[in-house]
Scaffold this active site. Structure first.
Site, short mmCIF file in Angstrom:
data_model
loop_
_atom_site.label_atom_id
_atom_site.label_comp_id
_atom_site.label_asym_id
_atom_site.label_seq_id
_atom_site.Cartn_x
_atom_site.Cartn_y
_atom_site.Cartn_z
N SER A 110 0.89 -1.29 -0.17
CA SER A 110 -0.13 -0.02 -0.13
C SER A 110 0.95 1.23 0.02
O SER A 110 2.03 1.10 0.57
CB SER A 110 -0.95 -0.22 1.20
OG SER A 110 -1.40 1.30 1.48
N TYR A 161 -2.01 0.52 10.17
CA TYR A 161 -1.98 -0.12 8.88
C TYR A 161 -0.68 0.18 8.16
O TYR A 161 -0.12 -0.79 7.52
CB TYR A 161 -3.40 0.51 7.86
CG TYR A 161 -3.54 -0.27 6.61
CD1 TYR A 161 -4.09 -1.52 6.78
CD2 TYR A 161 -3.19 0.24 5.46
CE1 TYR A 161 -4.29 -2.21 5.34
CE2 TYR A 161 -3.21 -0.43 4.28
CZ TYR A 161 -4.02 -1.68 4.45
OH TYR A 161 -4.08 -2.40 3.24
#
Length: 228
Positions: free
Chosen positions: A137, A150
């Site tokens: 990501s 995250y």
């Protein structure tokens, strides 16, 4: 010639399901893993060559079952670590991030992929063109408010992939960043917001398939298949 075999985690929806469908359509036997047994079986029921294995990747017995399924299918050519955990929604700042929730994010996103890879390595090493993919990501490389939990998990997963690629030179190990997509997880990250401008996962899958076909050096790649 043996039919290629892949394990895809988090295959019950989103990018994992879209990738499973594409791999199956190309003739790969896919061992599809997902925590929600009903959703996984319903989503994959019409896909030829897909073996649905309901499993939580944080469970050691479930990981062993996935590798056993690959062994029974004839080996393992591709291992895709797609399962992940967003954490609390709305996304909290690090100053208020619940440590128990962070442990769960790390368990699913980092520790489980490492444990599954360790179990799968003997099969991968025996394959002609073995590949491991971790889903990355931009939160792993950029500092976004609220994305600390995250992002740090994805950054650790990127490093896991980078080191594995050096330690296992016979494998191709790719940290693949698909970019923003229209998924349930992304919607949870932006509760109440319209994310319809994000691409459907099926639109991003071809970039990963291109990477798997071209087999460049191990490394981190974006959905445009460019080295980053």
């Amino acid at each position: 010639m043996r039919t290629p075999v892949a394990i895809v985690t988090g295959a019950g929806q989103g990018f994992g399901l879209a990738l499973t469908a594409a791999l199956a359509a190309a003739g790969t036997t896919v061992i599809a893993c997902g925590r929600d047994a009903d959703r996984l079986r319903t989503a994959t029921a019409s896909l030829p060559g897909v073996l649905a294995v309901p499993a939580d990747v944080t469970d050691p017995d479930a990981r062993a079952a996935l590798v056993d399924a690959a062994r029974s299918a004839g080996g393992l050519d591709l291992l895709v670590h797609n399962a992940g955990e967003l954490g609390p929604s709305p996304l909290p700042p690090l100053a208020r991030y619940p440590l128990g929730a962070l442990r769960a994010v790390l368990e699913t996103t980092v520790l489980a992929p490492l444990a599954l890879t360790q179990l799968a390595l003997p099969l991968l090493r025996a394959a002609a063109a073995p590949t491991v993919v971790t889903l990355s990501s931009d939160a792993a490389v950029e500092a976004y408010p609220g994305w600390g939990g995250y992002g740090l998990a994805k950054a650790a997963l990127d490093q896991l992939a980078a080191v594995l690629g050096v330690e296992e030179p016979a494998l191709r190990v790719y940290a693949f960043d698909p970019g923003d997509m229209r998924t349930a997880m992304h919607q949870r990250a932006f509760p109440g917001e319209d994310i319809s401008d994000r691409p459907e996962p099926a639109m991003v899958v071809p970039a990963l398939l291109e990477l798997l076909t071209d087999r460049p050096d191990s490394g981190r790649y974006t959905s445009a298949s460019s080295r980053s």
